[in-house]
Design a protein around this motif. Structure first.
Motif, PDB file in Angstrom:
ATOM      1  N   THR A 532       0.848  -1.193   0.000  1.00  0.00           N
ATOM      2  CA  THR A 532       0.000   0.000   0.000  1.00  0.00           C
ATOM      3  C   THR A 532       0.882   1.241   0.000  1.00  0.00           C
ATOM      4  O   THR A 532       1.788   1.368   0.832  1.00  0.00           O
ATOM      5  CB  THR A 532      -0.927   0.035   1.226  1.00  0.00           C
ATOM      6  N   VAL A 533       0.622   2.140  -0.951  1.00  0.00           N
ATOM      7  CA  VAL A 533       1.331   3.421  -1.029  1.00  0.00           C
ATOM      8  C   VAL A 533       0.374   4.499  -0.523  1.00  0.00           C
ATOM      9  O   VAL A 533      -0.678   4.736  -1.123  1.00  0.00           O
ATOM     10  CB  VAL A 533       1.783   3.728  -2.465  1.00  0.00           C
ATOM     11  N   HIS A 534       0.724   5.151   0.568  1.00  0.00           N
ATOM     12  CA  HIS A 534      -0.136   6.128   1.219  1.00  0.00           C
ATOM     13  C   HIS A 534       0.238   7.557   0.807  1.00  0.00           C
ATOM     14  O   HIS A 534       1.337   7.811   0.328  1.00  0.00           O
ATOM     15  CB  HIS A 534      -0.031   5.998   2.742  1.00  0.00           C
ATOM     16  N   ASN A 535      -0.706   8.465   1.052  1.00  0.00           N
ATOM     17  CA  ASN A 535      -0.528   9.901   0.798  1.00  0.00           C
ATOM     18  C   ASN A 535      -0.214  10.166  -0.673  1.00  0.00           C
ATOM     19  O   ASN A 535       0.734  10.879  -1.007  1.00  0.00           O
ATOM     20  CB  ASN A 535       0.574  10.489   1.684  1.00  0.00           C
ATOM     21  N   ILE A 536      -1.038   9.603  -1.544  1.00  0.00           N
ATOM     22  CA  ILE A 536      -0.815   9.778  -2.979  1.00  0.00           C
ATOM     23  C   ILE A 536      -1.002  11.242  -3.386  1.00  0.00           C
ATOM     24  O   ILE A 536      -0.233  11.797  -4.171  1.00  0.00           O
ATOM     25  CB  ILE A 536      -1.772   8.875  -3.779  1.00  0.00           C
ATOM     26  N   ILE A 537      -2.022  11.898  -2.854  1.00  0.00           N
ATOM     27  CA  ILE A 537      -2.340  13.269  -3.263  1.00  0.00           C
ATOM     28  C   ILE A 537      -1.652  14.294  -2.376  1.00  0.00           C
ATOM     29  O   ILE A 537      -0.986  15.205  -2.860  1.00  0.00           O
ATOM     30  CB  ILE A 537      -3.867  13.492  -3.257  1.00  0.00           C
ATOM     31  N   VAL A 538      -1.808  14.173  -1.061  1.00  0.00           N
ATOM     32  CA  VAL A 538      -1.301  15.171  -0.124  1.00  0.00           C
ATOM     33  C   VAL A 538      -0.413  14.467   0.891  1.00  0.00           C
ATOM     34  O   VAL A 538      -0.756  13.397   1.388  1.00  0.00           O
ATOM     35  CB  VAL A 538      -2.458  15.900   0.594  1.00  0.00           C
ATOM     36  N   GLY A 539       0.719  15.070   1.197  1.00  0.00           N
ATOM     37  CA  GLY A 539       1.614  14.537   2.209  1.00  0.00           C
ATOM     38  C   GLY A 539       2.773  13.774   1.599  1.00  0.00           C
ATOM     39  O   GLY A 539       2.902  13.626   0.380  1.00  0.00           O
ATOM     40  N   LYS A 540       3.621  13.269   2.481  1.00  0.00           N
ATOM     41  CA  LYS A 540       4.800  12.524   2.051  1.00  0.00           C
ATOM     42  C   LYS A 540       4.422  11.074   1.787  1.00  0.00           C
ATOM     43  O   LYS A 540       3.771  10.424   2.596  1.00  0.00           O
ATOM     44  CB  LYS A 540       5.880  12.596   3.134  1.00  0.00           C
ATOM     45  N   LEU A 541       4.842  10.565   0.624  1.00  0.00           N
ATOM     46  CA  LEU A 541       4.547   9.185   0.281  1.00  0.00           C
ATOM     47  C   LEU A 541       5.253   8.229   1.235  1.00  0.00           C
ATOM     48  O   LEU A 541       6.408   8.441   1.600  1.00  0.00           O
ATOM     49  CB  LEU A 541       4.995   8.886  -1.153  1.00  0.00           C
TER      50      LEU A 541
END
Length: 762
Positions: A532-541
């Protein structure tokens, strides 16, 4: 009074504590954990968040600090960031104000001198030897620490002068005024400035104490280090003297020899020159043996067990340890004999091992509006979304699959195991190790073109060869086969199913991985977990691995159940935690594995198991009594500058290195990937679109041919008659799965340089 409870802020140290921060008109002030360090003020919701999630940071070098009332104060950097803060008491507020002023003064001073510091600092000459380099680094670090303390003392001195002058003015004003209505206000100001002066004085005293303690401590250490350097210099002088004598002895022996130089080192010679050659060879053997002993320490040690288990199972444990120890020692003895034998012709016949590259061009910093691309992709499959190379890394999915072999040594050790249960531990550790390269790798690998291949020939360096091929495009599927001279082979077929959900991206690998060992005929299989790759739009990946893996030995029925715990803000466990239990076909536990998928794994032998208390969900948990844990796998450190090279490991840096003799379909020959690695991203995007359009055209032609060959248009309308070059579909009788298996011929074609059957995909 509560005044003595909070610590007095010491300049140069990190200052932490709870403050109330204004959030909005609905929630008002909320309790937050603030950390002041290196001129930066950061805050978190809880102390547990300090390791992963920072809620905000303000640079004090450009910030203004203003006091509102007895407990409130404001920190602002000109409108972009403003923190309205409130302390529990006036004394606590004064401590924070003092700490903030100290940090701000130091940050401003460092910022003013930052441009000149680089030119003024002399270059440190390189030190020969690892020990000398470490000591030089330690001395430089200590000098920087002492300089920092001196700067703190200077800052404290300036603040004491400032607050002392203000206190003196207030006292003078207090003497000059008459008793009246403003007496209370003046007394309050005097009290406040006296408090500031006292706090700053305490900080000055603490800084002086720290400086004195550091100076005394490092003075003793430097004296010891100086004595060590003197002793080492004496030993080096003695060694050089011995080397000079040996050199003269060899010269005399060579000049007096009556035989050919090629047989000079033959110990069977009976002449004077031959005898001296024999003596020199024995000296060389001694040096080689000593060097090998230094380089190859014992890998396994005896694990102390509970005394009550020695009589019952001590023989098994000691047998296991001796079995592993003898296995490793035999290898080391072979290496020693090979290195120390002067008659061995192998070093003369071996060609030098190729030196692989250790760097690639730094990743350029290109701006891209992510939302403009992603807003139309929600709910779609990732493989069907046209992506620019800005989201990629300069490797293909085939090369990422080959990265699973970075810790091939685990399979080498597993091949030597006599016990299938212990072998299972190494296979399970190898399973976990394949995820260690993903922790910082937020870039998407290139989708391979249909028919694309990638070879990883490490037969001479590591004893294995690997081949990957893209065998299907929709759905995308890749087949992988690797074999080793150490007696194991690995094969896998992975199909990626991915969904973009707005905030995160889920990647579900479908298919199985199988590992076979020649000596024991053990056949293992397992599947991968969800990435799972988190913070795709906003924030640090950031990337997380979650799910469960069952590693099954189909010959013996042994099983290892691995659990990858998903990351949670509210969990007290170590992030990226992995646990596992190795059981036999009867379900009895023999080993317990624990660790993290990004650092290391340990395993320990189970001596007894029992049912414990009920857990939080009402399930009865099993308690394992184990021997002392042993480390089975540790992640290799990343190369220097990896943050500018897509966080590639040492192996990943070599995967796209150009090589002669590879197939025309090899990923190294892919032009868009090569352009991206060279930093020419605009050209890489254009080339990527050309290759994808070429692939679509080729697929339509195959579909038209399938329609012509079919008995009816409906039957062949959606058929793709593509056949993989190096793999074929077979039914696996052991696991019962249908997968692509390597059919052979690739390495023979490479030896002959015959690539006529390879399609033109680039």
């Amino acid at each position: 009074m509560s005044e003595s409870k909070p610590p007095t802020p010491t300049p140069g140290d990190t200052y932490k504590g709870w403050l109330f921060k204004w959030t909005n008109y609905i929630k008002g002030y909320q309790r937050r954990w603030f950390v002041l360090s290196n001129g930066l003020l950061s805050y978190y919701r809880t102390q547990a968040e300090m390791g992963h999630t920072c809620r905000g940071t303000i640079n004090l070098a450009t910030a203004n600090i203003a006091v509102e009332d007895s407990c409130n104060f404001v920190i602002s950097n000109g409108g972009a960031q403003t923190y309205h803060l409130k302390a529990n008491s006036e004394v606590e507020r004064q401590r924070w104000i003092t700490a903030l002023e100290l940090a701000k003064a130091k940050a401003v001073d460092m910022q003013a001198n930052s441009d000149d510091s680089g030119d003024e600092c002399p270059a440190v000459p390189p030190t020969s030897g690892q020990g000398g380099g470490c000591r030089n680094s330690e001395v430089q670090s200590t000098l920087r620490t002492l300089n920092s303390k001196v700067e703190d003392l200077t800052t404290c001195n300036d603040l004491i002068v400032k607050h002392g002058s203000a206190l003196q003015r207030s006292l003078s004003e207090l003497e000059a005024i008459r008793v009246g209505g403003d007496m209370g206000e003046k007394i309050r100001q005097v009290t406040e400035r006296a408090t500031l002066f006292r706090i700053t004085s305490n900080a000055m005293i603490n800084a002086c104490r720290d400086f004195l303690s550091l100076a005394q401590t490092h003075s003793k250490r430097w004296q010891k280090a100086l004595q060590v350097e003197r002793d080492q210099r004496i030993r080096l002088e003695e060694t050089l003297e011995q080397l000079a004598k040996q050199h003269n002895h060899l010269e005399r022996a060579f000049r007096g020899a009556t035989v050919l130089p090629s047989s000079f080192s033959n110990p069977a010679l009976g002449s004077k020159g031959g005898a001296s050659g024999k003596g020199d060879a024995s000296d060389e053997d001694d040096d080689n043996e000593f060097f090998d002993a230094m380089e190859d320490p014992a890998e396994f040690i005896t694990v102390p067990a509970d005394p009550k288990y020695h009589k019952r199972s001590g023989s098994n444990v000691s047998g296991l340890s001796s079995e592993i120890g003898m296995d490793d020692q035999s290898v080391n003895f072979d290496e020693l004999s090979l290195a120390s034998n002067p008659e061995s012709p192998q070093p003369l016949e071996l060609e030098p091992v190729r030196q692989r590259r250790t760097r690639i061009p730094d990743k350029p910093n290109y701006y891209l509006n992510l939302w403009s691309i992603m807003k139309n992709c929600i709910g779609k499959e990732l493989s069907k979304i046209p992506m620019p190379v800005n989201f990629n890394e300069p490797l293909s999915m085939l090369q990422r699959l080959s990265e699973d072999l970075e810790y091939y040594e685990l399979l080498d050790k597993a091949a030597k195991c006599q016990s299938s249960l212990e072998q299972m531990c190494y296979v399970a550790a190898f399973t976990v190790s394949s995820y260690s390269t993903t922790v910082h790798r937020t870039g998407k690998p290139f989708n391979p073109l249909l028919g694309e291949t990638f070879e990883l020939d490490r037969l001479r360096e590591c004893g294995y060869r690997s081949l990957c091929e893209q065998v299907s495009h929709h759905p995308p599927a890749a087949a992988h086969h690797a074999f080793s001279e150490k007696g194991w082979s690995l094969r896998q077929e992975i199909t990626l199913a991915s969904k973009f959900r707005g905030k995160y991206l889920s990647i579900m690998p479908l298919g199985s991985i199988q590992c076979l060992f020649d000596k024991s005929n053990n056949h293992y299989s397992w599947k991968k977990v969800t990435t799972t790759v988190h913070n795709i739009i906003v924030g640090k990946l950031w990337i997380d691995q979650s799910g469960e893996i069952d590693v099954v030995n189909h010959r013996t029925g042994d099983r290892c159940h691995l659990k990858f715990a998903p990351y949670s803000y509210f969990s007290r466990d170590v992030p990226r935690k992995v646990t596992g239990v190795v059981t036999d076909k009867e379900g009895k536990a023999h080993y317990v594995l624990s660790g993290t998928w990004d650092e290391k794994m340990e395993f320990s032998r189970v001596m007894q198991s029992s049912k414990g208390e009920n857990g939080t969900e009402g399930k009865q948990r099993t308690v394992y009594q184990t021997l002392k844990a042993k480390e089975i796998w540790t992640k290799n450190p990343l190369p220097e500058g990896a943050d500018n090279m897509y966080f590639f490991s040492s192996l990943a840096l070599t995967l796209n290195e150009p090589e002669d003799g590879v197939a025309p379909t090899d990923s190294r020959r892919r032009p868009d990937q090569r352009l991206m690695e060279d930093g020419r991203w605009d050209e890489a995007n254009a080339e990527k679109q050309r290759l994808e359009e070429k692939q679509r055209t080729t697929r339509r032609e195959r579909e038209r041919e399938a329609v012509k060959a079919a008995s009816s248009p409906e039957e062949g309308a959606h058929q793709d008659n593509y056949q993989a070059l190096w793999f074929e579909k077979l039914d696996d009788p052991v696991s019962g799965e249908v997968l692509h298996v390597y059919k052979g011929g690739y390495w023979e074609a490479k030896d002959q340089g015959s690539w006529d059957i390879c399609p033109d995909i680039f």
